[in-house]
Design a protein around this motif. Structure first.
Motif, PDB file in Angstrom:
ATOM      1  N   TRP A 180     -64.994  26.679  -0.864  1.00 26.86           N
ATOM      2  CA  TRP A 180     -65.022  28.250  -1.013  1.00 26.86           C
ATOM      3  C   TRP A 180     -66.338  28.865  -1.398  1.00 26.86           C
ATOM      4  O   TRP A 180     -66.778  30.036  -0.820  1.00 26.86           O
ATOM      5  N   THR A 181     -67.135  28.088  -2.297  1.00 30.00           N
ATOM      6  CA  THR A 181     -68.486  28.888  -2.564  1.00 30.00           C
ATOM      7  C   THR A 181     -69.426  28.660  -1.506  1.00 30.00           C
ATOM      8  O   THR A 181     -70.282  29.535  -1.191  1.00 30.00           O
ATOM      9  N   ILE A 182     -69.273  27.479  -0.764  1.00 26.34           N
ATOM     10  CA  ILE A 182     -70.188  27.096   0.388  1.00 26.34           C
ATOM     11  C   ILE A 182     -69.761  28.232   1.689  1.00 26.34           C
ATOM     12  O   ILE A 182     -70.834  28.695   2.269  1.00 26.34           O
ATOM     13  N   LEU A 183     -68.495  28.527   1.807  1.00 29.05           N
ATOM     14  CA  LEU A 183     -68.185  29.370   2.753  1.00 29.05           C
ATOM     15  C   LEU A 183     -68.730  30.873   2.432  1.00 29.05           C
ATOM     16  O   LEU A 183     -69.348  31.662   3.196  1.00 29.05           O
ATOM     17  N   THR A 184     -68.338  31.392   0.987  1.00 29.48           N
ATOM     18  CA  THR A 184     -68.441  32.653   0.852  1.00 29.48           C
ATOM     19  C   THR A 184     -70.251  32.817   0.536  1.00 29.48           C
ATOM     20  O   THR A 184     -70.605  33.939   0.621  1.00 29.48           O
ATOM     21  N   LYS A 185     -70.654  32.035   0.068  1.00 28.69           N
ATOM     22  CA  LYS A 185     -72.261  32.201  -0.423  1.00 28.69           C
ATOM     23  C   LYS A 185     -73.270  31.538   0.536  1.00 28.69           C
ATOM     24  O   LYS A 185     -74.395  32.102   0.579  1.00 28.69           O
ATOM     25  N   ILE A 186     -72.780  30.921   1.563  1.00 28.13           N
ATOM     26  CA  ILE A 186     -73.682  30.227   2.539  1.00 28.13           C
ATOM     27  C   ILE A 186     -73.480  30.564   3.833  1.00 28.13           C
ATOM     28  O   ILE A 186     -74.096  31.569   4.748  1.00 28.13           O
ATOM     29  N   TYR A 187     -72.272  30.423   4.416  1.00 21.83           N
ATOM     30  CA  TYR A 187     -71.805  30.415   5.797  1.00 21.83           C
ATOM     31  C   TYR A 187     -71.697  31.891   6.348  1.00 21.83           C
ATOM     32  O   TYR A 187     -72.460  32.507   7.283  1.00 21.83           O
ATOM     33  N   ILE A 188     -71.033  32.671   5.354  1.00 25.47           N
ATOM     34  CA  ILE A 188     -70.638  33.947   5.646  1.00 25.47           C
ATOM     35  C   ILE A 188     -71.990  34.977   5.715  1.00 25.47           C
ATOM     36  O   ILE A 188     -72.277  35.670   6.490  1.00 25.47           O
ATOM     37  N   PRO A 189     -72.958  34.684   4.607  1.00 23.84           N
ATOM     38  CA  PRO A 189     -74.054  35.758   4.531  1.00 23.84           C
ATOM     39  C   PRO A 189     -74.818  35.158   5.840  1.00 23.84           C
ATOM     40  O   PRO A 189     -75.656  36.082   6.460  1.00 23.84           O
ATOM     41  N   ILE A 190     -75.190  34.049   6.210  1.00 21.37           N
ATOM     42  CA  ILE A 190     -75.957  33.496   7.299  1.00 21.37           C
ATOM     43  C   ILE A 190     -75.515  33.803   8.746  1.00 21.37           C
ATOM     44  O   ILE A 190     -76.003  34.318   9.591  1.00 21.37           O
ATOM     45  N   SER A 191     -73.868  34.191   8.639  1.00 19.19           N
ATOM     46  CA  SER A 191     -73.314  34.386   9.894  1.00 19.19           C
ATOM     47  C   SER A 191     -72.964  35.786  10.162  1.00 19.19           C
ATOM     48  O   SER A 191     -72.259  36.224  11.113  1.00 19.19           O
ATOM     49  N   MET A 192     -73.638  36.667   9.446  1.00 17.23           N
ATOM     50  CA  MET A 192     -73.498  38.186   9.435  1.00 17.23           C
ATOM     51  C   MET A 192     -73.732  38.588  10.990  1.00 17.23           C
ATOM     52  O   MET A 192     -73.062  39.516  11.544  1.00 17.23           O
ATOM     53  N   PRO A 193     -74.854  38.005  11.606  1.00 16.19           N
ATOM     54  CA  PRO A 193     -74.962  38.493  13.232  1.00 16.19           C
ATOM     55  C   PRO A 193     -73.729  38.117  14.007  1.00 16.19           C
ATOM     56  O   PRO A 193     -73.321  39.118  14.845  1.00 16.19           O
ATOM     57  N   SER A 194     -73.332  36.987  13.798  1.00 11.76           N
ATOM     58  CA  SER A 194     -72.115  36.626  14.558  1.00 11.76           C
ATOM     59  C   SER A 194     -70.781  37.548  14.257  1.00 11.76           C
ATOM     60  O   SER A 194     -70.093  37.796  15.062  1.00 11.76           O
ATOM     61  N   ILE A 195     -70.718  37.632  12.977  1.00 13.20           N
ATOM     62  CA  ILE A 195     -69.415  38.528  12.359  1.00 13.20           C
ATOM     63  C   ILE A 195     -69.536  39.886  12.979  1.00 13.20           C
ATOM     64  O   ILE A 195     -68.581  40.556  13.279  1.00 13.20           O
ATOM     65  N   ALA A 196     -70.742  40.484  12.985  1.00 11.28           N
ATOM     66  CA  ALA A 196     -71.023  41.769  13.503  1.00 11.28           C
ATOM     67  C   ALA A 196     -70.748  41.771  15.041  1.00 11.28           C
ATOM     68  O   ALA A 196     -69.927  42.862  15.371  1.00 11.28           O
ATOM     69  N   THR A 197     -70.973  40.904  15.748  1.00  8.40           N
ATOM     70  CA  THR A 197     -70.805  40.886  17.223  1.00  8.40           C
ATOM     71  C   THR A 197     -69.195  40.830  17.251  1.00  8.40           C
ATOM     72  O   THR A 197     -68.682  41.605  18.049  1.00  8.40           O
ATOM     73  N   ILE A 198     -68.482  39.875  16.577  1.00  8.46           N
ATOM     74  CA  ILE A 198     -67.026  39.652  16.945  1.00  8.46           C
ATOM     75  C   ILE A 198     -66.323  41.018  16.486  1.00  8.46           C
ATOM     76  O   ILE A 198     -65.396  41.201  16.908  1.00  8.46           O
ATOM     77  N   SER A 199     -66.923  41.752  15.302  1.00  5.66           N
ATOM     78  CA  SER A 199     -66.311  43.039  14.680  1.00  5.66           C
ATOM     79  C   SER A 199     -66.261  43.953  15.977  1.00  5.66           C
ATOM     80  O   SER A 199     -65.367  44.664  16.130  1.00  5.66           O
ATOM     81  N   LEU A 200     -67.373  43.805  16.670  1.00  6.77           N
ATOM     82  CA  LEU A 200     -67.528  44.869  17.785  1.00  6.77           C
ATOM     83  C   LEU A 200     -66.576  44.566  18.910  1.00  6.77           C
ATOM     84  O   LEU A 200     -66.072  45.528  19.360  1.00  6.77           O
ATOM     85  N   PHE A 201     -66.485  43.472  19.300  1.00  6.95           N
ATOM     86  CA  PHE A 201     -65.529  42.838  20.263  1.00  6.95           C
ATOM     87  C   PHE A 201     -63.957  43.293  19.908  1.00  6.95           C
ATOM     88  O   PHE A 201     -63.440  44.055  20.653  1.00  6.95           O
ATOM     89  N   ILE A 202     -63.814  43.146  18.668  1.00  7.13           N
ATOM     90  CA  ILE A 202     -62.340  43.529  17.914  1.00  7.13           C
ATOM     91  C   ILE A 202     -62.193  44.960  18.264  1.00  7.13           C
ATOM     92  O   ILE A 202     -61.050  45.480  18.700  1.00  7.13           O
ATOM     93  N   ALA A 203     -63.005  45.840  17.797  1.00  4.93           N
ATOM     94  CA  ALA A 203     -63.243  47.288  17.531  1.00  4.93           C
ATOM     95  C   ALA A 203     -62.832  47.712  18.968  1.00  4.93           C
ATOM     96  O   ALA A 203     -62.116  48.845  19.097  1.00  4.93           O
ATOM     97  N   VAL A 204     -63.736  47.521  19.810  1.00  5.85           N
ATOM     98  CA  VAL A 204     -63.694  47.969  21.310  1.00  5.85           C
ATOM     99  C   VAL A 204     -62.495  47.704  21.979  1.00  5.85           C
ATOM    100  O   VAL A 204     -61.938  48.422  22.589  1.00  5.85           O
ATOM    101  N   MET A 205     -62.044  46.392  21.927  1.00  6.70           N
ATOM    102  CA  MET A 205     -60.979  45.916  22.656  1.00  6.70           C
ATOM    103  C   MET A 205     -59.736  46.756  21.874  1.00  6.70           C
ATOM    104  O   MET A 205     -58.508  47.304  22.818  1.00  6.70           O
ATOM    105  N   GLN A 206     -59.380  46.656  20.856  1.00  5.62           N
ATOM    106  CA  GLN A 206     -58.269  47.636  19.936  1.00  5.62           C
ATOM    107  C   GLN A 206     -58.147  48.948  20.331  1.00  5.62           C
ATOM    108  O   GLN A 206     -57.096  49.685  20.602  1.00  5.62           O
ATOM    109  N   TRP A 207     -59.294  49.610  20.217  1.00  4.71           N
ATOM    110  CA  TRP A 207     -59.763  51.022  20.502  1.00  4.71           C
ATOM    111  C   TRP A 207     -59.082  51.379  21.799  1.00  4.71           C
ATOM    112  O   TRP A 207     -58.524  52.606  22.081  1.00  4.71           O
TER     113      TRP A 207
END
Length: 290
Positions: A180-207
């Motif tokens: 849990w700590t590895i995911l929230t403290k390391i993986y997610i912060p480093i993965s913000m570019p990927s998360i932002a890209t996927i978020s845009l994919f989801i938002a555009v598709m659903q909108w």
């Protein structure tokens, strides 16, 4: 020396020219719709509007923003996008993280099971029967639940997690960190570019998703904005008959539709610049010291 060569300069100039041309071709239709929405009825109906409004007025926007059905549809789309975005991101991250571990027992087969669903699915009729049996017809959850698991996004996040240096996780484990700590403290912060890209994919598709609203929602007052706009483009709006002659002189069905289309595209146009910077940001550059 390579960057100063004649061949490189020619390629660079052609590349810039092509990108500028494509950008202009993408922007011109939007500018045309915007110009029509701010033009008078006579100019719009006579096709006199190009990229600049003729007889500028904002009556179409006043009429659109005073339309309760349009505002309700807009709110439904916002709720839908927010719900799918949050829940889908949670499912994507919590699915991709364990599958990214090569030591997960059966992880390879589970990943291939997800891929199998991308190639074969039940189709529209089984989906409709499932939504009906669950009692979700004419319910906003029929627009949310079927879109929570996106295998393409899971694979993107899975490959991104696998690209994160394992030394980061090993160092965290030595310090006593759990998954849990590895995911929230390391993986997610480093993965913000990927998360932002996927978020845009989801938002555009659903909108922009309109078909499921037309199929699963029998009450037009519950339609999302994309379904409402699609229906307005096919079935002309007859509400103009209730308007006075003075208003009809500066506003028509065409200008109102243009205003509605532009307002419908505006949220994505606003959100994109804030997420675009993550696309070119370094992902794990410098995260591991030699």
């Amino acid at each position: 020396m390579y960057h100063k060569s004649k061949g490189y300069r020619i390629f660079y100039a052609l590349n810039i020219g092509v990108l500028i041309t494509v950008s202009i071709l993408c922007v011109l239709p939007l500018l045309h719709v915007l110009a029509i929405s701010f033009s008078s009825a006579s100019a719009a109906e006579a096709n006199l509007v190009t990229l600049w409004p003729v007889d500028f007025n904002i009556e179409s926007y006043k009429q659109t923003l005073a339309n309760k059905q349009f505002l309700d549809a807009f709110l439904t789309s916002v709720v839908r996008v927010a719900a799918v975005l949050i829940l889908s991101l949670i499912i994507t991250i919590f699915t991709a993280y364990p599958l990214s571990k090569f030591y997960l027992t059966g992880g390879k087969w589970i990943a291939w099971f997800f891929v199998f669903t991308m190639l074969f699915n039940g189709g529209l009729i089984p989906m409709y029967v499932l939504i009906m049996k669950l009692g979700l017809l004419n319910n906003i959850w029929s627009l949310i639940l079927p879109h929570l698991v996106n295998v393409f996004n899971i694979i993107l996040m899975l490959n991104f997690f696998r690209g994160i240096p394992k030394e980061l996780e090993e160092a965290a484990v030595i310090d006593g960190a759990g998954h849990w700590t590895i995911l929230t403290k390391i993986y997610i912060p480093i993965s913000m570019p990927s998360i932002a890209t996927i978020s845009l994919f989801i938002a555009v598709m659903q909108w922009n998703q309109w078909f499921d609203g037309l199929i699963f929602l029998t009450d037009s007052s519950k339609w999302p904005l994309s379904t409402l706009l699609q229906n307005l483009l096919i079935v002309p709006d007859v509400t103009n008959n209730t308007l006075d002659a003075e208003t009809l002189a500066v506003m028509s069905e065409k200008t109102i539709r243009s205003a509605q289309i532009f307002i419908g595209a505006l949220p994505i146009l606003i959100v994109y610049p804030f997420l675009q910077r993550y696309f070119v940001k370094g992902i794990v550059l410098g995260s591991v010291k030699e």
